[in-house]
Design an enzyme around this catalytic site. Structure first.
Site, mmCIF file in Angstrom:
data_model
loop_
_atom_site.group_PDB
_atom_site.id
_atom_site.type_symbol
_atom_site.label_atom_id
_atom_site.label_comp_id
_atom_site.label_asym_id
_atom_site.label_seq_id
_atom_site.Cartn_x
_atom_site.Cartn_y
_atom_site.Cartn_z
ATOM 1 N N PRO A 1 10.910 -36.372 -5.903
ATOM 2 C CA PRO A 1 11.344 -36.359 -4.503
ATOM 3 C C PRO A 1 12.059 -37.664 -4.134
ATOM 4 C CG PRO A 1 9.058 -35.669 -4.683
ATOM 5 C CD PRO A 1 9.472 -36.166 -6.039
ATOM 6 N N GLU A 2 13.184 -37.551 -3.433
ATOM 7 C CA GLU A 2 13.965 -38.711 -3.017
ATOM 8 C C GLU A 2 13.830 -38.870 -1.505
ATOM 9 O OE1 GLU A 2 17.934 -38.443 -4.737
ATOM 10 O OE2 GLU A 2 17.153 -37.338 -6.466
ATOM 11 N N LYS B 1 11.163 -44.004 -1.483
ATOM 12 C CA LYS B 1 10.632 -42.701 -1.897
ATOM 13 C C LYS B 1 9.129 -42.597 -1.681
ATOM 14 C CE LYS B 1 14.027 -42.547 -5.632
ATOM 15 N NZ LYS B 1 14.178 -42.593 -7.085
ATOM 16 N N ARG C 1 19.826 -40.924 -17.642
ATOM 17 C CA ARG C 1 19.708 -39.924 -16.584
ATOM 18 C C ARG C 1 20.881 -38.963 -16.639
ATOM 19 N NH1 ARG C 1 16.359 -41.753 -12.624
ATOM 20 N NH2 ARG C 1 16.191 -39.534 -12.188
#
Ligand SMILES: [Zn+2]
Length: 351
Positions: free
Chosen positions: A2-3, A59, A280
């Protein structure tokens, strides 16, 4: 993970659900979840406190707790803050005590009104800390939680202006994708919104921050704020395990590049590419997001890699999406099978 938009959504949901509630019991069956205490001292330090409010830094959730009044070991007499880092699979639910428990719930805060706040975490990477609170900032008092919270700028606050962003960028070098993920640069931006903001700003993820011109910085600032604000509005992106106490988000249906490798760019129709930057996965349009020739050479390795065929990748993504949707349904106590014929107003389960 979750950001900013996902954590902001959880904070808003929780605020409505638990502000004013008093904590009368705490149980933790997986001690590494607690970064500040062992389970028994944690319970002693939190029981008797009332939730004053819920906020966010980067976050992480900040749950503000009133002093217990009783004093006890001294900690009870000061305002506190619970920091919650959900990491990959952390979820928070507020449910009646009688709701069946499942084995992925690792921390339970019992509320005096007959409900429980449950922290559920399949992968068990989530971390929760309890600290004395600085009344000014709402964050742990200095020195109490070193390295726990992000130090970067909050991109949605009013004083995050183009001028401020330009100052921050001018002190940096290196690839834009890696810079946007750096929590000491910006707080709350992760893989999804870094890719989306760069696509909106038409900037290549491998572009070096030193080469940005004033117009580029302005577009990136605007793109970051727009995409994050839109995602907050849509309650975040429910890809993977993210869900909020009051239900999933819908931003995943409005993403332009993230996990869309091989699909047409919404602007030019050419296929979205996926490369790996700093470990990433990174999604972009090589037509809309150009890289100057001299930078193309340094980025050659990342640009050349084609690990998996587009069709195979899409199949795997689709399978992952279905699996994640069914995990979220299970987390909410719903039937995990997709309900195509679900009636309007079907029971939500979670609250
Ligand atoms: Zn394009």
């Amino acid at each position: 993970m979750p950001e900013l938009p996902e954590v902001e959504t959880i904070a808003r949901d929780l605020r409505g659900l638990v502000a004013g509630a008093r904590i009368c019991d705490a149980r933790c069956d997986w001690p590494p979840t607690l970064r500040s205490h062992e389970p028994v001292p944690f319970a002693r330090a939190i029981v008797g406190r009332t939730v004053e409010g819920v906020g966010r830094r980067g976050k992480q959730l900040l749950i503000w707790l009133a002093p217990t009044g009783s004093g006890g070991d001294g900690f009870g007499s000061v305002p506190a803050v619970l920091t919650v880092h959900l990491k990959m699979t952390g979820q928070l639910f507020v449910v009646p005590v009688a709701t069946p428990m499942d084995r992925h719930v690792h921390l339970v805060l019992t509320l005096a009104d007959g409900r429980e706040m449950r922290f559920r975490d399949i992968r068990k990477f989530g971390r929760i800390g309890l600290y004395p609170r600085d009344p000014e900032t709402g964050e742990p008092i200095a020195g109490e939680a070193v390295g726990v919270l992000a130090r970067g700028a909050e991109p949605l606050v009013d004083d995050f202006t183009v001028r401020r962003f330009r100052e921050l960028v001018s002190a940096r070098r290196g690839r834009l994708k890696s810079l946007l993920l750096n929590q000491d640069f910006l707080a709350g931006v992760g893989n999804i919104y870094a890719d989306e903001a760069l696509w909106r700003a038409r900037l290549h993820p491998l572009r070096d921050a030193r080469t940005l011109r004033p117009g580029d910085v302005r577009r990136l600032h605007r793109a970051l704020r727009d995409v994050l604000a839109e995602a907050v509005e849509r309650r975040g992106s429910s890809v993977d395990d993210y869900t909020a106490p009051e239900g999933d988000g819908s931003m995943q249906e409005h993403l332009a590049v993230y996990q869309r490798a091989g699909e047409p760019c919404l602007r030019c129709g050419r296929a979205i590419r996926r490369i790996v930057v700093g470990g990433r996965s990174t999604h972009f349009c090589s037509w809309c997001q150009r890289l100057a020739r001299e930078q193309r050479e340094t980025g050659q390795k990342a640009l050349a890699a084609r690990p998996v065929g587009a069709a195979e990748r899409r199949g795997r993504l689709e399978a992952n999406r279905k699996a994640a949707a069914s995990r979220r349904a299970v987390a909410r106590g719903e039937d995990p099978k997709p309900r195509t014929d679900a009636p309007e107003g079907a029971p939500e389960g979670a609250v």
